[in-house]
Scaffold this motif. Structure first.
Motif, PDB file in Angstrom:
ATOM      1  N   VAL A  34       0.845  -1.195   0.000  1.00 42.96           N
ATOM      2  CA  VAL A  34       0.000   0.000   0.000  1.00 42.96           C
ATOM      3  C   VAL A  34       0.885   1.252   0.000  1.00 42.96           C
ATOM      4  CG1 VAL A  34      -1.829   1.246   1.229  1.00 42.96           C
ATOM      5  CG2 VAL A  34      -1.780  -1.265   1.264  1.00 42.96           C
ATOM      6  N   LYS A  35       1.953   1.223   0.816  1.00 41.10           N
ATOM      7  CA  LYS A  35       2.877   2.357   0.893  1.00 41.10           C
ATOM      8  C   LYS A  35       4.285   1.815   1.154  1.00 41.10           C
ATOM      9  CE  LYS A  35       4.421   6.598   2.041  1.00 41.10           C
ATOM     10  NZ  LYS A  35       4.304   7.852   1.281  1.00 41.10           N
ATOM     11  N   GLY A  38       9.375   6.025   2.718  1.00 46.31           N
ATOM     12  CA  GLY A  38       9.025   7.441   2.814  1.00 46.31           C
ATOM     13  C   GLY A  38       8.154   7.836   3.981  1.00 46.31           C
ATOM     14  N   ASP A  39       7.743   6.882   4.797  1.00 44.28           N
ATOM     15  CA  ASP A  39       7.003   7.248   5.997  1.00 44.28           C
ATOM     16  C   ASP A  39       7.637   6.508   7.170  1.00 44.28           C
ATOM     17  OD1 ASP A  39       4.768   8.168   7.704  1.00 44.28           O
ATOM     18  OD2 ASP A  39       3.846   8.617   5.784  1.00 44.28           O
ATOM     19  N   ASP A  40       7.026   6.575   8.350  1.00 44.67           N
ATOM     20  CA  ASP A  40       7.622   5.891   9.501  1.00 44.67           C
ATOM     21  C   ASP A  40       7.625   4.376   9.309  1.00 44.67           C
ATOM     22  OD1 ASP A  40       8.039   8.127  11.547  1.00 44.67           O
ATOM     23  OD2 ASP A  40       6.018   8.470  10.842  1.00 44.67           O
ATOM     24  N   ALA A  41       6.616   3.885   8.633  1.00 41.39           N
ATOM     25  CA  ALA A  41       6.517   2.449   8.397  1.00 41.39           C
ATOM     26  C   ALA A  41       5.892   2.231   7.028  1.00 41.39           C
ATOM     27  CB  ALA A  41       5.651   1.794   9.478  1.00 41.39           C
ATOM     28  N   ALA A  42       6.173   1.095   6.446  1.00 41.74           N
ATOM     29  CA  ALA A  42       5.509   0.714   5.211  1.00 41.74           C
ATOM     30  C   ALA A  42       4.141   0.134   5.564  1.00 41.74           C
ATOM     31  CB  ALA A  42       6.337  -0.331   4.480  1.00 41.74           C
ATOM     32  N   VAL A  43       3.232   0.154   4.622  1.00 39.45           N
ATOM     33  CA  VAL A  43       1.885  -0.369   4.861  1.00 39.45           C
ATOM     34  C   VAL A  43       1.598  -1.482   3.861  1.00 39.45           C
ATOM     35  CG1 VAL A  43      -0.560   0.201   4.989  1.00 39.45           C
ATOM     36  CG2 VAL A  43       1.147   1.915   5.644  1.00 39.45           C
ATOM     37  N   LEU A  44       1.199  -2.632   4.376  1.00 41.85           N
ATOM     38  CA  LEU A  44       0.946  -3.799   3.533  1.00 41.85           C
ATOM     39  C   LEU A  44      -0.470  -4.315   3.741  1.00 41.85           C
ATOM     40  CD1 LEU A  44       4.202  -5.766   4.397  1.00 41.85           C
ATOM     41  CD2 LEU A  44       3.901  -3.931   2.741  1.00 41.85           C
ATOM     42  N   THR A  97      12.726  -5.099   3.584  1.00 40.85           N
ATOM     43  CA  THR A  97      13.284  -3.852   4.113  1.00 40.85           C
ATOM     44  C   THR A  97      14.789  -4.073   4.225  1.00 40.85           C
ATOM     45  OG1 THR A  97      13.163  -4.463   6.452  1.00 40.85           O
ATOM     46  CG2 THR A  97      11.230  -3.388   5.517  1.00 40.85           C
ATOM     47  N   VAL A  98      15.545  -3.015   4.065  1.00 40.83           N
ATOM     48  CA  VAL A  98      17.001  -3.111   4.046  1.00 40.83           C
ATOM     49  C   VAL A  98      17.612  -2.048   4.956  1.00 40.83           C
ATOM     50  CG1 VAL A  98      19.040  -2.785   2.609  1.00 40.83           C
ATOM     51  CG2 VAL A  98      17.042  -3.965   1.670  1.00 40.83           C
ATOM     52  N   ILE A 130      10.598  -1.846   0.434  1.00 48.24           N
ATOM     53  CA  ILE A 130       9.603  -0.922   0.993  1.00 48.24           C
ATOM     54  C   ILE A 130      10.118  -0.021   2.102  1.00 48.24           C
ATOM     55  CG2 ILE A 130       7.552  -2.289   0.408  1.00 48.24           C
ATOM     56  CD1 ILE A 130       7.697  -3.245   3.421  1.00 48.24           C
ATOM     57  N   GLY A 131      11.385  -0.157   2.479  1.00 50.40           N
ATOM     58  CA  GLY A 131      11.856   0.721   3.542  1.00 50.40           C
ATOM     59  C   GLY A 131      13.160   0.239   4.115  1.00 50.40           C
ATOM     60  N   GLY A 132      13.625   0.948   5.134  1.00 49.92           N
ATOM     61  CA  GLY A 132      14.868   0.548   5.759  1.00 49.92           C
ATOM     62  C   GLY A 132      15.486   1.676   6.526  1.00 49.92           C
ATOM     63  N   ASP A 133      16.755   1.540   6.790  1.00 48.94           N
ATOM     64  CA  ASP A 133      17.473   2.513   7.592  1.00 48.94           C
ATOM     65  C   ASP A 133      18.877   2.591   7.000  1.00 48.94           C
ATOM     66  OD1 ASP A 133      17.953   4.272   9.645  1.00 48.94           O
ATOM     67  OD2 ASP A 133      18.246   2.743  11.173  1.00 48.94           O
TER      68      ASP A 133
ATOM     69  N   THR B  51      -1.128  -4.148   7.296  1.00 51.06           N
ATOM     70  CA  THR B  51       0.069  -4.506   8.047  1.00 51.06           C
ATOM     71  C   THR B  51       1.080  -3.371   7.956  1.00 51.06           C
ATOM     72  OG1 THR B  51      -0.304  -6.740   7.222  1.00 51.06           O
ATOM     73  CG2 THR B  51       1.803  -6.320   8.310  1.00 51.06           C
ATOM     74  N   VAL B  53       5.098  -2.091   8.738  1.00 51.01           N
ATOM     75  CA  VAL B  53       6.444  -2.643   8.942  1.00 51.01           C
ATOM     76  C   VAL B  53       7.449  -1.496   9.041  1.00 51.01           C
ATOM     77  CG1 VAL B  53       8.262  -4.096   7.967  1.00 51.01           C
ATOM     78  CG2 VAL B  53       5.878  -4.644   7.521  1.00 51.01           C
ATOM     79  N   THR B  55      11.787  -0.590  10.291  1.00 45.47           N
ATOM     80  CA  THR B  55      13.057  -1.195  10.686  1.00 45.47           C
ATOM     81  C   THR B  55      14.084  -0.123  11.042  1.00 45.47           C
ATOM     82  OG1 THR B  55      14.601  -2.954  10.037  1.00 45.47           O
ATOM     83  CG2 THR B  55      14.083  -1.330   8.361  1.00 45.47           C
TER      84      THR B  55
END
Lengths: 349, 349
Positions: A34-35, A38-44, A97-98, A130-133, B51, B53, B55
């Motif tokens: 879903v997202k 780019g935000d605090d968390a990804a949305v699935l 996520t990476v 979808i995200g990471g740090d 959901t 997510v 990290t």
């Protein structure tokens, strides 16, 4: 091997600049995403399927050696290793996520190469990043990947479902990644003692690739679905055949017998192992990093897959009290022990 | 601070032994956790909710200094930091995975302490620890946490939803974590120059705790639900107020005005900042690590929360072309800049 490229300092970009730079080419393909970044968390959104989650960490000097690991390959492998765990549940991987820890001396171009390899793996395996740090590291390169996937509840294969009489199967061939590593480490030593000597890896492509660029076996998951076989248990071969099979038997409260002559070995693995004075079977049992799938099936399913040359049947499940044994080619019987790579004892350098 | 304890070598346990030892006390509480630690992947079931997510990676020497960070606190904080991102989506956190890279010289008792802090946070915040990876590290301690949560689609707060005229709100108070860090670093230097001098942190508990043991603001998420307020945008304060507010305005394609006098500061933060010759407002704007929630609400929602003393209204959203500004106590106008902690330039330790 050690080519010179243009360098851009990370400190000039900053963390947000780096993230923006690296993530600008990410395309999302999964309906369940879903997202993404780019935000605090990804949305699935997985609807009514079960969500699968797995995570792995790769540390420089422990899991990889940058002297002989191209960064693009490393990025590719970091993703594969993780997807392999989702496939080992008989699931479909959909997102990763990476998190990356980088020395500030790492130039941007190097991070780009690493990321390129990751995105290539994501593209090939149809998963969304979808995200990471991203942070600086005072020491070596650190990569932590979490993969997410899904499966219908009825299709999920745990490690604890093996039953007495089930056949033990493994995909592809084993030991190659470990022998490939020996080869790369030898050539590194040669290079260090005389930088004018170029590494001699000619004709060894297969085992070098097994080490540097393993492929997670989604094709086996797809094949099993096509053949209408649901394994009774499954695990991926990351630490070596012996260690993995013992995970299955201990969690299933069973024993096993496996046959040395049935363990699939590539001829190049056998020849090169012998060059190094190593027993090819031991490389398969304890080498690890092959990322093949090890699974058990009901005997009734044997006919469905007996013609599949990429799956070997290497033994069968026994009752727990019968123990875990390897029958050698000469007919000797050895107790199976997990001598797999012990992360706190032996480390690659 | 540096007490002596019994030590068990990790090498004697091995990776699987360590995982088994550490995970034996994990209890699963979440209905959505179908399977936790012990297979290739954890299995979750979120039905029809979305959901979430997130990290984060924490590296020794960058994000923490073991000279003044008790391992139990570090474990606790590592989980909090991650849950905070799920709450910043207006979601409920439900699971975490934890990957740890450890020096083989780290005794088991130290890892246990770290894990104890993690499990304490999991218990307090009602999340399940469902898996991870444990490996040796050639360098410092590495911790990577991925948190998973869920939310009804209609309740999710992204960073990009702020509208012109919305009020900008922040929970708790800011700058304390940064000033606490200055204090700990000063006492470390004193200790290093003379190990007989004990650290003098008396009466500074609040700001030391803000640094060592922050609490993610699930209570604010619950409060907003109770007040029937859905923020138009939300983010957690990890890098400093200025950096976070600019994430919201840039992603929402808006501008903002915030008022220095409205920024919530604890008196201890103000006094201690001044002791160090620091401007308390700058500590709030650029210090980071407060893990408070920054969010925007419609003006119509103001009446619902005007009596809540733990939420401060610090400004409002403007149109994009109006820019991002701070109005100082003396009436001067400064452009807001993200001077937040740059992971590739300034590092702790």
């Amino acid at each position: 091997m050690f080519e010179q490229r243009e360098k851009t300092e990370l400190a000039n970009l900053g963390e947000f600049g780096l993230i923006k730079h690296l993530t600008q080419h990410i395309k999302l393909n999964q309906k369940s995403t879903v997202k993404g970044v780019g935000d605090d968390a990804a949305v699935l959104d997985f609807g009514n399927k079960k969500t699968l989650v797995s995570t792995d960490m790769l540390l420089e000097g422990i899991h990889f050696d940058l002297a002989f690991t191209p960064l693009k390959h490393l990025g590719y492998k970091a993703i594969q290793v993780n997807l392999s765990d989702i496939y080992a549940m008989n699931g479909t991987a959909s997102q990763v996520t990476v998190s990356i820890g980088l020395s500030s001396k790492f130039p941007l171009e190097a991070v780009e190469e690493l990321y390129e390899g990751m995105l290539l793996a994501c593209k090939k395996y149809q998963v969304d990043l979808i995200g990471g740090d991203t942070t600086s590291s005072k020491q070596g390169l650190v990569i932590s990947v979490t993969s997410i996937g899904y499966a219908e509840e009825k299709n999920i294969c745990y490690r604890n479902g093996a039953e007495e009489g089930d056949l033990i199967c493994v995909s592809g061939d084993l030991g190659g990644a470990y022998v490939g590593l020996q080869l790369l480490e030898r050539e590194k030593q040669v290079f260090l003692s005389n930088p004018n000597i170029q590494p001699d890896l000619e004709g060894k492509d297969y085992i070098v690739e097994r080490q540097l660029k393993p492929e997670a076996r989604i094709d086996i998951v797809d094949l099993l679905a096509k053949l209408e076989i649901k394994p009774t248990s499954m695990i991926d071969v990351s630490d070596g055949l012996a260690s993995e099979i013992l995970h299955i038997t201990s969690q299933s409260k069973k024993g096993c017998k496996i046959y040395e002559e049935k363990i699939p070995l590539d001829p190049m693995t056998v020849d090169t192992a012998r060059e190094f004075g190593l027993d090819p079977t031991v490389c398969a049992l304890s080498g690890g990093e092959d990322y093949e799938l090890l699974f058990t099936i009901k005997q009734a399913d044997y006919d469905k897959m007996k013609h599949d040359v990429d799956i070997s049947i290497i033994g069968y499940i026994t009752e727990e009290s019968a123990g875990n044994y390897l029958i050698t080619k000469s007919g000797n019987i050895h107790e199976l022990k997990a001598q797999g790579w012990n992360a706190f004892k032996s480390t690659t350098a």
